[in-house]
Design a protein around this motif. Structure first.
Motif, short mmCIF file in Angstrom:
data_model
loop_
_atom_site.label_atom_id
_atom_site.label_comp_id
_atom_site.label_asym_id
_atom_site.label_seq_id
_atom_site.Cartn_x
_atom_site.Cartn_y
_atom_site.Cartn_z
N GLY A 182 0.83 -1.19 0.00
CA GLY A 182 0.00 0.00 0.00
C GLY A 182 0.87 1.23 0.00
N HIS A 271 -2.80 3.45 3.78
CA HIS A 271 -3.75 2.47 3.26
C HIS A 271 -2.92 1.28 2.77
N HIS A 290 -4.75 -5.06 7.80
CA HIS A 290 -5.20 -4.00 6.89
C HIS A 290 -5.37 -2.69 7.66
N HIS A 292 -6.39 1.67 6.87
CA HIS A 292 -6.94 2.56 5.86
C HIS A 292 -7.34 3.87 6.53
N ARG A 339 -10.22 -5.63 1.12
CA ARG A 339 -9.82 -5.04 -0.15
C ARG A 339 -10.84 -3.98 -0.61
N GLU A 340 -12.12 -4.32 -0.51
CA GLU A 340 -13.16 -3.37 -0.90
C GLU A 340 -13.16 -2.15 0.01
N GLN A 343 -10.43 0.23 -0.92
CA GLN A 343 -10.73 0.95 -2.15
C GLN A 343 -11.75 2.06 -1.92
N THR A 344 -12.83 1.78 -1.19
CA THR A 344 -13.88 2.78 -0.99
C THR A 344 -13.41 3.91 -0.09
N ASP A 346 -10.35 4.86 0.35
CA ASP A 346 -9.30 5.60 -0.38
C ASP A 346 -9.93 6.61 -1.34
N ARG A 347 -10.97 6.17 -2.06
CA ARG A 347 -11.63 7.08 -3.00
C ARG A 347 -12.28 8.25 -2.26
#
Length: 532
Positions: A182, A271, A290, A292, A339-340, A343-344, A346-347
């Protein structure tokens, strides 16, 4: 209590929320792990701020939800500001009504979560060995060996299984040689836990071309957590709250008066995700697996669910109730969730932090209108709550999810819905989730079945599966028709639902066939029958 050389079934490295939840869940199955942490004791800082509905459902299953509810409060909603002007208000209290007993975001900080879980463990004689550091970890096909430094002395521990719950800088992960892929966000952030001279149960998010500031109410009167980005001109100096208060005023266009600062720190956000969640006899959970951005308040709750997913599987293997292949499903189920989430978040975080002129205009004019329009749609609001509350997490593609039903609302792998029902046997109101509060799998048969058939099922369960399989029967009555409707049980048909120990549907079928049920339990879920 002094830690001495010993063998343990499970060694848990890390006594944060994930490690404590892992220990508490194992304890429900009669397993007393060894729990270590390199800190001197539990944290006094709030850190993570809220628990989601799915976490409260876990606490309910453990019998401690009422204790938790006394110590926190639901968030009322979100106020969205730009340049000090409110652009939108989005209530969230009771947004998930009828979806869960806890239809809100609950303000209950990490420190209180840890205290609650520590009390649970202490009451059941599970010690936590503080000031204990993992120095070295090795393992083979049958055993793991850990060299620890506990209160200044070397101690060797052997364990059947090791859980790495030791955070983003996990020693367990490093010892296993698992990559943590990451990146780090470039900005420096500040966090302050304060007592202010105002009271607000809404989360206030302030955006401006100068940056952003988030105000999150805590459980105590006048309590707030303030989060924001440190301006570039201040990033090279040692900061206090007084240094950033003028920046907060510039963003909010108001003067925020602080009575007391309980905690102030600066930090970088990351992340990252571990390349594997398991290596041999060792597993990673929580921040060790993980990390984030804090957007959406998902981090701590995700770690708690990691533990919740793994604990029943590991306990089943240790207690010789489940075949060892069940352990392969931990990574198969939890890695896609992590993982999802990365991604969410991070966006969303990049959108929040963007300073481009186009994005600034979008945040000022377009974003509030889009959110308001979406918020006015009941279906979108409900789906938003499912994602936020983590009640919408599903393992439909798991190898232990088998769906032989025509149902479209719910499938095998989904969380068992919260549906109120009337227990005809006990003559009392309850709900499906309450039926599944005991350890082990739960078999629920629905429809019209003869007394002798039900007796045969009960005898079969007692003989072959014992305490590993709980059994309930829900007949079709006027009071329970809504449950049949929601689960789409066809007229004059039966329905079989097998619920996993973590409250997710493992098997669903539009009939009641004892051979089919046995095939799922034995060959898919891997329950070891008592006659084997």
């Amino acid at each position: 209590m002094k830690l001495t050389e010993r063998h343990t079934q499970v060694l848990i490295v890390g006594a944060g929320p994930s490690g404590l939840m892992m220990a508490a869940q194992l304890l429900r199955y009669g397993i007393q792990p060894v729990v270590i942490d390199n800190k001197k004791g539990p944290t006094n800082h709030t850190r993570a701020l809220a628990v989601q509905a799915r976490t409260l459902e876990i606490y309910r299953q453990m019998g401690i939800a009422d204790e938790v509810l006394k110590e926190g409060k639901p968030a009322e909603g979100l106020n969205f500001y730009y340049e000090g002007k409110r652009k939108g208000i989005f209530p969230v209290k009771d947004i998930g009504e009828e979806q869960t007993p806890y239809p809100y975001v609950f303000i209950y900080p990490q420190s209180k979560n840890e205290r609650t879980l520590i009390n649970y463990l202490t009451q059941h004689a599970v010690a936590i060995y503080w000031d204990t550091t993992l120095q070295q970890l090795s393992q083979n096909n049958t055993l793991a060996e850990a060299l620890l430094i506990s209160e200044g002395a070397e101690v060797k521990i052997t364990a059947d299984w090791v859980i790495g719950a030791d955070g983003a800088h996990s020693t367990v992960r490093k010892q296993l040689g698992i990559a943590f892929k990451g990146d780090t966000y470039p900005s420096l952030f500040y966090l302050a836990d304060v007592i202010a001279d105002q009271q607000d149960d809404f989360i206030d998010l302030h955006l401006s071309d100068k940056g952003f500031a988030g105000f999150f109410p805590t459980a105590e009167p006048g309590g707030f957590r303030i989060i924001g980005a440190v301006p570039e001109k201040l990033q090279d100096k040692e900061l206090t709250l007084d240094d950033v208060l003028p920046e907060i005023s510039q963003v909010t266009k108001t003067t925020f008066r602080v009575k007391e600062c309980r905690w102030f720190t600066t930090y970088k956000l990351h992340h990252r995700m571990a390349e594997e969640f398991r290596s041999g006899r060792s597993f990673l959970i929580g921040d060790a697996a993980h990390i984030h951005s804090p957007v959406g308040g998902q981090g701590m709750n995700t770690g708690l669910q990691d533990a919740y997913n793994l604990a029943w599987k590991l306990a089943g293997v240790i207690n010789r109730k489940l075949e060892e292949k069940i352990l392969q499903t931990y990574a198969a189920e939890r890695m896609p969730v992590a993982r999802e989430l990365l991604q969410t978040t991070d966006r969303a975080f990049k959108l929040l932090m963007s300073k481009s002129p186009m994005m600034q205009l979008g945040k000022k004019w377009l974003l509030p209108k889009v959110i308001s329009w979406l918020w006015g749609n009941d279906g979108i609001r409900k789906n938003f709550f499912k994602r936020l509350s983590q009640t919408g997490i599903s393992y439909r593609h798991s190898p232990i999810s088998i769906d032989l039903s025509h149902s479209s609302r719910y499938k095998a792998g989904d969380r068992l819905p919260y549906l109120k029902l009337y227990d005809e046997k006990k003559q009392e109101e309850t709900d499906l989730q309450a039926w599944c509060s005991k350890p082990g799998f739960t078999l629920i048969l629905m429809g019209q079945m003869a007394e002798q058939d039900l007796l045969n099922y009960a005898r079969w369960i007692t003989h072959f599966y014992g305490s590993g399989l709980n059994f309930f029967y829900l007949p079709l009555t006027k009071r329970n028709w809504p449950v049949f409707y929601q689960l789409e049980v066809k007229q004059n048909h039966n329905k079989t639902i097998i619920v996993r120990p973590d409250g997710h549907i493992g098997f669903m079928c539009d009939s009641a066939d004892i051979d089919v049920i046995n095939n799922y339990l034995q060959f898919t879920a891997g329950l070891i029958r008592a006659d084997k």
